[in-house]
Design a protein around this motif. Structure first.
Motif, PDB file in Angstrom:
ATOM      1  N   PRO A  47       0.705  -1.176  -0.275  1.00  0.00           N
ATOM      2  CA  PRO A  47      -0.038   0.023  -0.078  1.00  0.00           C
ATOM      3  C   PRO A  47       0.833   1.183   0.138  1.00  0.00           C
ATOM      4  N   VAL A  48       0.257   2.235  -0.484  1.00  0.00           N
ATOM      5  CA  VAL A  48       1.117   3.203  -0.759  1.00  0.00           C
ATOM      6  C   VAL A  48       0.343   4.861   0.440  1.00  0.00           C
ATOM      7  N   ALA A  49       1.165   5.222   0.899  1.00  0.00           N
ATOM      8  CA  ALA A  49       0.713   6.184   2.085  1.00  0.00           C
ATOM      9  C   ALA A  49      -0.045   7.594   1.052  1.00  0.00           C
ATOM     10  N   GLN A  50      -1.200   7.781   1.343  1.00  0.00           N
ATOM     11  CA  GLN A  50      -1.894   8.948   0.560  1.00  0.00           C
ATOM     12  C   GLN A  50      -1.583  10.143   1.451  1.00  0.00           C
ATOM     13  N   PRO A  51      -1.816  11.354   0.590  1.00  0.00           N
ATOM     14  CA  PRO A  51      -1.519  12.533   1.331  1.00  0.00           C
ATOM     15  C   PRO A  51      -2.781  12.982   2.283  1.00  0.00           C
ATOM     16  N   GLY A  52      -2.413  13.797   3.156  1.00  0.00           N
ATOM     17  CA  GLY A  52      -3.735  14.353   4.166  1.00  0.00           C
ATOM     18  C   GLY A  52      -3.512  13.309   5.526  1.00  0.00           C
ATOM     19  N   ARG A  53      -4.575  13.591   6.158  1.00  0.00           N
ATOM     20  CA  ARG A  53      -4.949  12.952   7.298  1.00  0.00           C
ATOM     21  C   ARG A  53      -5.269  11.437   6.967  1.00  0.00           C
ATOM     22  N   PRO A  54      -4.587  10.476   7.843  1.00  0.00           N
ATOM     23  CA  PRO A  54      -5.012   8.959   7.538  1.00  0.00           C
ATOM     24  C   PRO A  54      -6.335   8.777   7.865  1.00  0.00           C
ATOM     25  N   PRO A  55      -6.995   7.770   7.045  1.00  0.00           N
ATOM     26  CA  PRO A  55      -8.375   7.503   7.243  1.00  0.00           C
ATOM     27  C   PRO A  55      -8.617   7.089   8.629  1.00  0.00           C
ATOM     28  N   MET A  56      -9.802   7.349   9.222  1.00  0.00           N
ATOM     29  CA  MET A  56     -10.141   7.047  10.490  1.00  0.00           C
ATOM     30  C   MET A  56     -11.664   6.907  10.551  1.00  0.00           C
ATOM     31  N   SER A  57     -12.025   6.350  11.545  1.00  0.00           N
ATOM     32  CA  SER A  57     -13.592   5.994  11.898  1.00  0.00           C
ATOM     33  C   SER A  57     -14.112   7.474  12.117  1.00  0.00           C
ATOM     34  N   GLN A  58     -15.449   7.661  11.990  1.00  0.00           N
ATOM     35  CA  GLN A  58     -16.032   8.866  12.558  1.00  0.00           C
ATOM     36  C   GLN A  58     -15.790   9.182  13.861  1.00  0.00           C
ATOM     37  N   GLY A  59     -15.810   8.266  14.780  1.00  0.00           N
ATOM     38  CA  GLY A  59     -15.547   8.436  16.289  1.00  0.00           C
ATOM     39  C   GLY A  59     -14.149   9.015  16.482  1.00  0.00           C
ATOM     40  N   ALA A  60     -13.106   8.408  15.834  1.00  0.00           N
ATOM     41  CA  ALA A  60     -11.858   8.789  15.972  1.00  0.00           C
ATOM     42  C   ALA A  60     -11.567  10.061  15.394  1.00  0.00           C
ATOM     43  N   THR A  61     -12.149  10.648  14.193  1.00  0.00           N
ATOM     44  CA  THR A  61     -12.180  11.829  13.749  1.00  0.00           C
ATOM     45  C   THR A  61     -12.703  12.796  14.578  1.00  0.00           C
ATOM     46  N   ASP A  62     -13.682  12.560  15.406  1.00  0.00           N
ATOM     47  CA  ASP A  62     -14.430  13.336  16.139  1.00  0.00           C
ATOM     48  C   ASP A  62     -13.254  13.641  17.308  1.00  0.00           C
ATOM     49  N   ALA A  63     -12.932  12.465  17.822  1.00  0.00           N
ATOM     50  CA  ALA A  63     -11.826  12.670  18.990  1.00  0.00           C
ATOM     51  C   ALA A  63     -10.571  13.350  18.798  1.00  0.00           C
ATOM     52  N   SER A  64     -10.173  13.123  17.645  1.00  0.00           N
ATOM     53  CA  SER A  64      -9.081  14.035  17.196  1.00  0.00           C
ATOM     54  C   SER A  64      -9.349  15.618  17.016  1.00  0.00           C
ATOM     55  N   ALA A  65     -10.581  15.832  16.430  1.00  0.00           N
ATOM     56  CA  ALA A  65     -10.939  17.191  16.332  1.00  0.00           C
ATOM     57  C   ALA A  65     -11.182  17.893  17.788  1.00  0.00           C
ATOM     58  N   LEU A  66     -11.463  16.974  18.694  1.00  0.00           N
ATOM     59  CA  LEU A  66     -11.960  17.489  20.024  1.00  0.00           C
ATOM     60  C   LEU A  66     -10.544  17.862  20.633  1.00  0.00           C
ATOM     61  N   THR A  67      -9.639  16.855  20.473  1.00  0.00           N
ATOM     62  CA  THR A  67      -8.366  16.858  21.210  1.00  0.00           C
ATOM     63  C   THR A  67      -7.787  18.005  20.764  1.00  0.00           C
ATOM     64  N   LEU A  68      -7.661  18.361  19.437  1.00  0.00           N
ATOM     65  CA  LEU A  68      -6.974  19.502  18.937  1.00  0.00           C
ATOM     66  C   LEU A  68      -7.547  20.792  19.291  1.00  0.00           C
ATOM     67  N   SER A  69      -8.919  21.003  19.274  1.00  0.00           N
ATOM     68  CA  SER A  69      -9.402  22.208  19.909  1.00  0.00           C
ATOM     69  C   SER A  69      -9.275  22.407  21.446  1.00  0.00           C
ATOM     70  N   GLY A  70      -9.043  21.382  22.183  1.00  0.00           N
ATOM     71  CA  GLY A  70      -8.944  21.500  23.668  1.00  0.00           C
ATOM     72  C   GLY A  70      -7.453  21.868  23.812  1.00  0.00           C
ATOM     73  N   ALA A  71      -6.507  21.251  22.873  1.00  0.00           N
ATOM     74  CA  ALA A  71      -4.966  21.695  22.997  1.00  0.00           C
ATOM     75  C   ALA A  71      -5.012  23.174  22.408  1.00  0.00           C
ATOM     76  N   ALA A  72      -5.650  23.614  21.688  1.00  0.00           N
ATOM     77  CA  ALA A  72      -5.436  24.947  21.381  1.00  0.00           C
ATOM     78  C   ALA A  72      -5.920  26.016  22.466  1.00  0.00           C
ATOM     79  N   ALA A  73      -7.150  25.466  22.981  1.00  0.00           N
ATOM     80  CA  ALA A  73      -7.722  26.369  23.875  1.00  0.00           C
ATOM     81  C   ALA A  73      -6.787  26.444  25.253  1.00  0.00           C
ATOM     82  N   VAL A  74      -6.163  25.315  25.649  1.00  0.00           N
ATOM     83  CA  VAL A  74      -5.317  25.180  26.950  1.00  0.00           C
ATOM     84  C   VAL A  74      -4.044  26.008  26.492  1.00  0.00           C
ATOM     85  N   SER A  75      -3.503  25.911  25.233  1.00  0.00           N
ATOM     86  CA  SER A  75      -2.419  26.788  25.139  1.00  0.00           C
ATOM     87  C   SER A  75      -2.762  28.286  25.161  1.00  0.00           C
ATOM     88  N   MET A  76      -3.700  28.496  24.631  1.00  0.00           N
ATOM     89  CA  MET A  76      -4.252  30.123  24.512  1.00  0.00           C
ATOM     90  C   MET A  76      -4.361  30.532  25.995  1.00  0.00           C
TER      91      MET A  76
END
Length: 153
Positions: A47-76
Motif C-alpha cells: 500500500p502507498v501512503a496517501q496525502p492528508g490525514r490518515p483514514p479514521m472512523s467517525q469516532g476517531a475523527t471526532d476525538a481528534s478534532a476535539l483533542t486539537l481544539s482542547g489543546a489550542a484552548a489550553v495553550s491560549m
C-alpha cells in the motif's frame, strides 16, 4: 475551373470491397494478441501512503478534532495567564487558578473522552475482476456575481 463533384470518397473503409474488407479483418485478427494468464487474487504491491490525514472512523475523527481544539484552548489560556502573571509581577490567586485549572480541565475531558473511545474496525477490500482507477485532474474556474463554474479535465 469548377471542382469535380463526382469524386468518390477517399476514406479507407469506403474504398474497400467486401473481399478486401474480409481479408483486412483476417489480417487484424491474426496479428492481435490477448494475454489470457489469470490475474492474481491479491497483488504483491504494498500500500502507498496517501496525502492528508490518515483514514479514521467517525469516532476517531471526532476525538481528534476535539483533542486539537482542547489543546489550542489550553495553550491560549496558559499563554494569556503567563503573560498576565509576568506583567503584574505578582502571583494573583485567580491567575493561578486559571493557569492550574485549565490543564486539569483538559486532562479530565481527555479521560472522559478515552472512556468512550472505541477501536476502529479493520476494513479489508477484495476485488474480483479488473479494477479501474480514474485519475483525472479537474481545473475549476468560478467567476461572476452569479457564480458560474466551469470544470475542464
Amino acid at each position: 475551373m469548377h471542382p469535380d463533384t463526382t469524386a468518390q470518397p477517399t476514406a479507407p473503409h469506403a474504398a474497400l470491397s467486401e473481399d478486401q474488407a474480409d481479408a483486412e479483418a483476417r489480417r487484424l485478427i491474426a496479428t492481435a494478441y490477448r494475454d489470457d494468464t489469470p490475474l492474481p487474487a491479491h497483488g504483491a504491491t504494498p500500500p502507498v501512503a496517501q496525502p492528508g490525514r490518515p483514514p479514521m472512523s467517525q469516532g476517531a475523527t471526532d476525538a481528534s478534532a476535539l483533542t486539537l481544539s482542547g489543546a489550542a484552548a489550553v495553550s491560549m489560556t496558559g499563554l494569556t495567564a503567563s503573560v498576565l502573571m509576568y506583567a503584574s509581577q505578582t502571583a494573583n490567586p485567580a491567575v493561578c487558578a486559571i493557569v492550574f485549572g485549565a490543564p486539569t480541565a483538559f486532562v479530565l475531558a481527555l479521560a472522559r473522552l478515552t472512556k468512550r473511545a472505541k477501536p476502529a474496525p479493520d476494513v479489508h477490500q477484495h476485488y474480483s475482476g479488473p479494477v479501474y482507477q480514474d485519475q483525472r485532474i479537474v481545473h475549476t474556474t468560478t467567476r461572476g456575481v452569479w457564480a458560474k463554474t466551469n470544470n475542464h479535465p
